[in-house]
Write a protein that holds these residues in place. Structure first.
Motif, PDB file in Angstrom:
ATOM      1  N   UNK A  39       8.004   0.041  -3.361  1.00 52.86           N
ATOM      2  CA  UNK A  39       7.337  -0.681  -4.453  1.00 52.86           C
ATOM      3  C   UNK A  39       5.929  -1.086  -4.026  1.00 52.86           C
ATOM      4  N   UNK A  40       5.780  -1.594  -2.822  1.00 54.85           N
ATOM      5  CA  UNK A  40       4.470  -1.996  -2.320  1.00 54.85           C
ATOM      6  C   UNK A  40       3.523  -0.802  -2.224  1.00 54.85           C
ATOM      7  N   UNK A  41       3.995   0.309  -1.722  1.00 54.97           N
ATOM      8  CA  UNK A  41       3.167   1.524  -1.635  1.00 54.97           C
ATOM      9  C   UNK A  41       2.781   1.998  -3.039  1.00 54.97           C
ATOM     10  N   UNK A  42       3.716   1.893  -4.005  1.00 52.45           N
ATOM     11  CA  UNK A  42       3.417   2.282  -5.379  1.00 52.45           C
ATOM     12  C   UNK A  42       2.342   1.415  -6.003  1.00 52.45           C
ATOM     13  N   UNK A  43       2.408   0.111  -5.786  1.00 47.47           N
ATOM     14  CA  UNK A  43       1.400  -0.793  -6.347  1.00 47.47           C
ATOM     15  C   UNK A  43       0.031  -0.510  -5.744  1.00 47.47           C
ATOM     16  N   UNK A  44      -0.017  -0.317  -4.459  1.00 47.40           N
ATOM     17  CA  UNK A  44      -1.293  -0.002  -3.793  1.00 47.40           C
ATOM     18  C   UNK A  44      -1.822   1.345  -4.281  1.00 47.40           C
ATOM     19  N   UNK A  45      -0.937   2.329  -4.428  1.00 48.33           N
ATOM     20  CA  UNK A  45      -1.353   3.659  -4.889  1.00 48.33           C
ATOM     21  C   UNK A  45      -1.931   3.629  -6.289  1.00 48.33           C
ATOM     22  N   UNK A  46      -1.325   2.861  -7.196  1.00 45.90           N
ATOM     23  CA  UNK A  46      -1.838   2.750  -8.560  1.00 45.90           C
ATOM     24  C   UNK A  46      -3.228   2.118  -8.548  1.00 45.90           C
ATOM     25  N   UNK A  47      -3.419   1.096  -7.720  1.00 43.36           N
ATOM     26  CA  UNK A  47      -4.738   0.465  -7.621  1.00 43.36           C
ATOM     27  C   UNK A  47      -5.797   1.426  -7.132  1.00 43.36           C
ATOM     28  N   UNK A  48      -5.472   2.196  -6.129  1.00 46.23           N
ATOM     29  CA  UNK A  48      -6.440   3.161  -5.573  1.00 46.23           C
ATOM     30  C   UNK A  48      -6.733   4.259  -6.595  1.00 46.23           C
ATOM     31  N   UNK A  49      -5.706   4.786  -7.257  1.00 38.85           N
ATOM     32  CA  UNK A  49      -5.924   5.850  -8.241  1.00 38.85           C
ATOM     33  C   UNK A  49      -6.743   5.363  -9.431  1.00 38.85           C
ATOM     34  N   UNK A  50      -6.508   4.136  -9.882  1.00 38.00           N
ATOM     35  CA  UNK A  50      -7.291   3.638 -11.016  1.00 38.00           C
ATOM     36  C   UNK A  50      -8.754   3.474 -10.635  1.00 38.00           C
TER      37      UNK A  50
END
Length: 160
Positions: A39-50
């Motif tokens: 979940x933490x990796x997913x949240x960070x990944x969404x932030x970077x992709x946006x």
């Protein structure tokens, strides 16, 4: 009793044949820890992709600015080539007109103002009609515009 020599390979073979090492507690990640990490990796990944998606929106506008700048420089170079071929009197204003495809989203305009050499530092010319035969300088502004903005390239052309 004969002394036994230390042989690391023999000791490794003995340790391997005795089975896995026993510890007092199991080590590793629990299912909850693994889910929390994902979940933490997913949240960070969404932030970077946006962030990168936002950069892509600005790059299309930058491409239009770069293309418009190149078209303005091309217009200026054509004007200078005409002056070299046809003389100083051929440097005249050109009304806004759409460019031919594939650049038909752009419009190019050329404004020419005759200026006295003493007035070269002013923002615009004083005699757009160039009636004075003593004029030896013209301020030229090439403007390329599109639906989102415009680019100006300016110079002074002299008759020396």
């Amino acid at each position: 009793m004969p002394s036994e020599k230390y042989n690391p390979i023999t000791r490794l073979e003995a340790a391997a044949s005795s089975g896995p090492l026993k510890t007092s507690s199991q080590s590793g990640f629990t299912l909850i820890e693994t889910i929390m990490a994902l979940v933490l990796i997913g949240i960070i990944g969404v932030g970077i992709l946006s962030y990168f998606v936002g950069l892509g929106k600005g790059s299309s506008e930058q491409a239009l600015v770069v293309q418009a700048t190149a078209l303005a420089q091309e217009g200026m170079e054509q004007l200078l080539a005409d002056k070299k071929t046809n003389g100083f009197a051929s440097v005249v204003s050109i009304a806004p007109a759409p460019l031919s495809p594939p650049y038909d989203r752009y419009t190019r305009e050329v404004e020419v103002f005759c200026v006295q050499e003493a007035d070269l530092n002013t923002s615009s010319g004083t005699m757009p009609a160039c009636n004075d035969s003593n004029i030896r300088a013209k301020r030229v502004v090439v403007t390329v515009s599109w639906s989102g903005g415009s680019i100006d390239v300016s110079t002074v052309i002299s008759n020396h």
